[in-house]
Design a protein around this motif. Sequence first.
Motif, PDB file in Angstrom:
ATOM      1  N   ILE A 140      27.731  58.003  73.493  1.00  0.00           N
ATOM      2  CA  ILE A 140      27.051  57.058  72.490  1.00  0.00           C
ATOM      3  C   ILE A 140      26.740  57.613  71.142  1.00  0.00           C
ATOM      4  O   ILE A 140      26.795  56.943  70.335  1.00  0.00           O
ATOM      5  CB  ILE A 140      25.836  56.809  73.283  1.00  0.00           C
ATOM      6  N   GLN A 141      26.216  58.814  71.050  1.00  0.00           N
ATOM      7  CA  GLN A 141      25.918  59.352  69.994  1.00  0.00           C
ATOM      8  C   GLN A 141      27.437  59.508  69.137  1.00  0.00           C
ATOM      9  O   GLN A 141      27.340  59.420  67.943  1.00  0.00           O
ATOM     10  CB  GLN A 141      25.701  60.971  69.936  1.00  0.00           C
TER      11      GLN A 141
ATOM     12  N   GLU B 101      16.932  44.755  67.266  1.00  0.00           N
ATOM     13  CA  GLU B 101      18.329  45.086  66.739  1.00  0.00           C
ATOM     14  C   GLU B 101      18.812  46.577  67.428  1.00  0.00           C
ATOM     15  O   GLU B 101      19.929  46.626  67.884  1.00  0.00           O
ATOM     16  CB  GLU B 101      18.453  45.097  65.379  1.00  0.00           C
ATOM     17  N   ILE B 102      17.842  47.551  67.432  1.00  0.00           N
ATOM     18  CA  ILE B 102      18.013  48.498  68.239  1.00  0.00           C
ATOM     19  C   ILE B 102      18.296  48.702  69.613  1.00  0.00           C
ATOM     20  O   ILE B 102      19.380  49.026  70.114  1.00  0.00           O
ATOM     21  CB  ILE B 102      17.024  50.003  67.940  1.00  0.00           C
TER      22      ILE B 102
ATOM     23  N   LEU C 203      21.910  49.438  71.486  1.00  0.00           N
ATOM     24  CA  LEU C 203      22.065  50.210  72.405  1.00  0.00           C
ATOM     25  C   LEU C 203      22.735  49.696  73.636  1.00  0.00           C
ATOM     26  O   LEU C 203      23.549  50.391  74.593  1.00  0.00           O
ATOM     27  CB  LEU C 203      20.725  50.939  72.926  1.00  0.00           C
ATOM     28  N   THR C 204      22.383  48.408  73.927  1.00  0.00           N
ATOM     29  CA  THR C 204      22.573  47.814  74.975  1.00  0.00           C
ATOM     30  C   THR C 204      24.401  47.776  75.041  1.00  0.00           C
ATOM     31  O   THR C 204      25.057  47.941  75.921  1.00  0.00           O
ATOM     32  CB  THR C 204      22.153  46.540  75.286  1.00  0.00           C
TER      33      THR C 204
ATOM     34  N   THR D  25      25.981  51.077  75.663  1.00  0.00           N
ATOM     35  CA  THR D  25      25.760  51.323  76.875  1.00  0.00           C
ATOM     36  C   THR D  25      26.848  50.415  77.774  1.00  0.00           C
ATOM     37  O   THR D  25      27.456  51.149  78.759  1.00  0.00           O
ATOM     38  CB  THR D  25      24.318  51.180  77.569  1.00  0.00           C
ATOM     39  N   ALA D  26      27.053  49.227  77.291  1.00  0.00           N
ATOM     40  CA  ALA D  26      27.940  48.602  77.887  1.00  0.00           C
ATOM     41  C   ALA D  26      29.426  49.033  77.748  1.00  0.00           C
ATOM     42  O   ALA D  26      30.364  48.902  78.498  1.00  0.00           O
ATOM     43  CB  ALA D  26      27.977  47.071  77.586  1.00  0.00           C
ATOM     44  N   GLU D  27      29.650  49.598  76.683  1.00  0.00           N
ATOM     45  CA  GLU D  27      31.040  50.267  76.353  1.00  0.00           C
ATOM     46  C   GLU D  27      31.424  51.143  77.187  1.00  0.00           C
ATOM     47  O   GLU D  27      32.287  51.420  77.769  1.00  0.00           O
ATOM     48  CB  GLU D  27      31.107  50.444  74.917  1.00  0.00           C
ATOM     49  N   ILE D  28      30.285  52.071  77.430  1.00  0.00           N
ATOM     50  CA  ILE D  28      30.481  53.212  78.167  1.00  0.00           C
ATOM     51  C   ILE D  28      30.645  52.996  79.559  1.00  0.00           C
ATOM     52  O   ILE D  28      31.659  53.393  80.373  1.00  0.00           O
ATOM     53  CB  ILE D  28      29.159  54.302  78.248  1.00  0.00           C
TER      54      ILE D  28
END
Length: 157
Positions: A81-82, A136-137, A141-142, A145-148
């Motif tokens: 994610i980072q 927005e954050i 982040l959601t 996380t969904a992409e991962i």
Amino acid sequence: MSKLEGNERWKTKMIMTEHVEQFEEQQRNAGSNMITIDERTMVRDFILLPYIDTMVGKSLKELEHSGNILKRAYSMAGQAIQRRIMQDTYRLQKELKQRNIKVLADEQDEFILYHKIFCRGYQERFGLTRDVMRTEISLRLTKYTAEIGAILKEPTT
């Protein structure tokens, strides 16, 4: 607005076509110097991404000291994610630079974070409330996380 725009008498006067075209072109170009809605969204994301990166970094540090048995898996996901955050930051920075837009931190009130936007010769003050930033954050982040999660769900061959 010129003095003649509100005067109905001038509408009946003959104007050469080339002058009309020149005037319309000038009006279009004058409007293109102002920041667009898409560019505002880019500026907002550019402001928020460092905060998201900091939050993920703190979470990873807390994870290092935990006794969770999936600590390694969570750590790898957090690092992925980072990386995405850094890629998005770099992409936005490059795009804003191409569009001749600069963003500088201005001041911070109790509930509002202000930035100055310099856009093609114009200066504007851009404010984000803490509630909007939190929302927005959370959404961003959601999304990360969904992409991962989507990558992890892909069938291996």
